[in-house]
Design a protein around this motif. Structure first.
Motif, PDB file in Angstrom:
ATOM      1  N   THR A  70       0.821  -1.207   0.000  1.00 40.26           N
ATOM      2  CA  THR A  70       0.000   0.000   0.000  1.00 40.26           C
ATOM      3  C   THR A  70       0.853   1.254   0.000  1.00 40.26           C
ATOM      4  OG1 THR A  70      -1.761  -1.156   1.180  1.00 40.26           O
ATOM      5  CG2 THR A  70      -1.818   1.236   1.255  1.00 40.26           C
ATOM      6  N   ASP A  86       5.157   3.144  -6.188  1.00 41.76           N
ATOM      7  CA  ASP A  86       4.256   3.019  -7.342  1.00 41.76           C
ATOM      8  C   ASP A  86       2.805   3.236  -6.937  1.00 41.76           C
ATOM      9  OD1 ASP A  86       6.354   2.517  -9.064  1.00 41.76           O
ATOM     10  OD2 ASP A  86       6.143   0.337  -8.950  1.00 41.76           O
ATOM     11  N   ASN A  87       2.388   2.639  -5.820  1.00 37.00           N
ATOM     12  CA  ASN A  87       1.007   2.757  -5.388  1.00 37.00           C
ATOM     13  C   ASN A  87       0.679   4.183  -4.945  1.00 37.00           C
ATOM     14  OD1 ASN A  87      -1.540   1.370  -4.986  1.00 37.00           O
ATOM     15  ND2 ASN A  87      -1.225   1.742  -2.806  1.00 37.00           N
ATOM     16  N   LEU A  88       1.597   4.820  -4.213  1.00 39.75           N
ATOM     17  CA  LEU A  88       1.363   6.197  -3.786  1.00 39.75           C
ATOM     18  C   LEU A  88       1.219   7.118  -4.988  1.00 39.75           C
ATOM     19  CD1 LEU A  88       3.812   6.452  -0.759  1.00 39.75           C
ATOM     20  CD2 LEU A  88       1.311   6.395  -0.666  1.00 39.75           C
ATOM     21  N   GLN A  89       2.111   6.967  -5.975  1.00 39.18           N
ATOM     22  CA  GLN A  89       2.047   7.822  -7.162  1.00 39.18           C
ATOM     23  C   GLN A  89       0.771   7.539  -7.954  1.00 39.18           C
ATOM     24  OE1 GLN A  89       5.649   8.262  -9.228  1.00 39.18           O
ATOM     25  NE2 GLN A  89       4.801   9.588 -10.783  1.00 39.18           N
ATOM     26  N   LYS A  90       0.392   6.274  -8.057  1.00 38.80           N
ATOM     27  CA  LYS A  90      -0.818   5.894  -8.786  1.00 38.80           C
ATOM     28  C   LYS A  90      -2.053   6.585  -8.206  1.00 38.80           C
ATOM     29  CE  LYS A  90      -3.721   1.801  -9.214  1.00 38.80           C
ATOM     30  NZ  LYS A  90      -3.797   0.381  -8.883  1.00 38.80           N
ATOM     31  N   HIS A  91      -2.070   6.788  -6.890  1.00 34.97           N
ATOM     32  CA  HIS A  91      -3.219   7.403  -6.226  1.00 34.97           C
ATOM     33  C   HIS A  91      -3.054   8.904  -6.009  1.00 34.97           C
ATOM     34  CE1 HIS A  91      -5.416   3.706  -5.640  1.00 34.97           C
ATOM     35  NE2 HIS A  91      -4.270   3.119  -5.313  1.00 34.97           N
ATOM     36  N   GLY A  92      -2.054   9.501  -6.644  1.00 37.62           N
ATOM     37  CA  GLY A  92      -1.921  10.947  -6.642  1.00 37.62           C
ATOM     38  C   GLY A  92      -1.202  11.556  -5.451  1.00 37.62           C
ATOM     39  N   PHE A  93      -0.501  10.748  -4.657  1.00 38.43           N
ATOM     40  CA  PHE A  93       0.221  11.267  -3.503  1.00 38.43           C
ATOM     41  C   PHE A  93       1.612  11.730  -3.914  1.00 38.43           C
ATOM     42  CE2 PHE A  93      -2.925   8.644  -1.393  1.00 38.43           C
ATOM     43  CZ  PHE A  93      -3.280   9.430  -0.314  1.00 38.43           C
TER      44      PHE A  93
END
Length: 103
Positions: free
Chosen positions: A66, A70-77
């Motif tokens: 989580t 990659d996941n942070l960037q994918k969700h706009g963070f």
């Protein structure tokens, strides 16, 4: 024997004149002085008393996934990390922010 490095996350209110409240969270040592300006935009900020939050170096596999870059960037963070030698914050994850737009 190694020691576990635990740094609390402090919540700050951005003191802008907008209609919506904006908060940021910053990982800092307990001995660090509270920030007075936003690390990116330079807007004034104020540390908010909130329930404690700790970042631990160990976590479950799901938490690691989580919180992956990659996941942070994918969700706009965006993630900012403090450069200890210059005491400046450097963006390590997320789309490049246009700092001129926020000045």
């Amino acid at each position: 024997m190694s020691t576990l490095s635990v740094m609390p996350i402090f919540k700050y209110l951005v003191l802008n004149k907008g209609n919506t409240e904006e908060y940021i969270e910053v990982e800092q040592a307990l001995t660090d002085k509270p920030l007075v300006k936003h690390p990116i935009t330079g807007e004034p900020i104020k540390r908010i008393i909130d329930s404690p939050s700790l970042t631990l170096r160990h976590s479950s596999l799901r938490e690691n996934k989580t919180l992956s870059a990659d996941n942070l960037q994918k969700h706009g963070f965006s993630v900012l990390e403090k450069n200890d030698s210059t005491a400046e914050y450097v963006q390590t994850i997320g789309d490049k922010l246009d700092l001129e737009e926020n000045s």
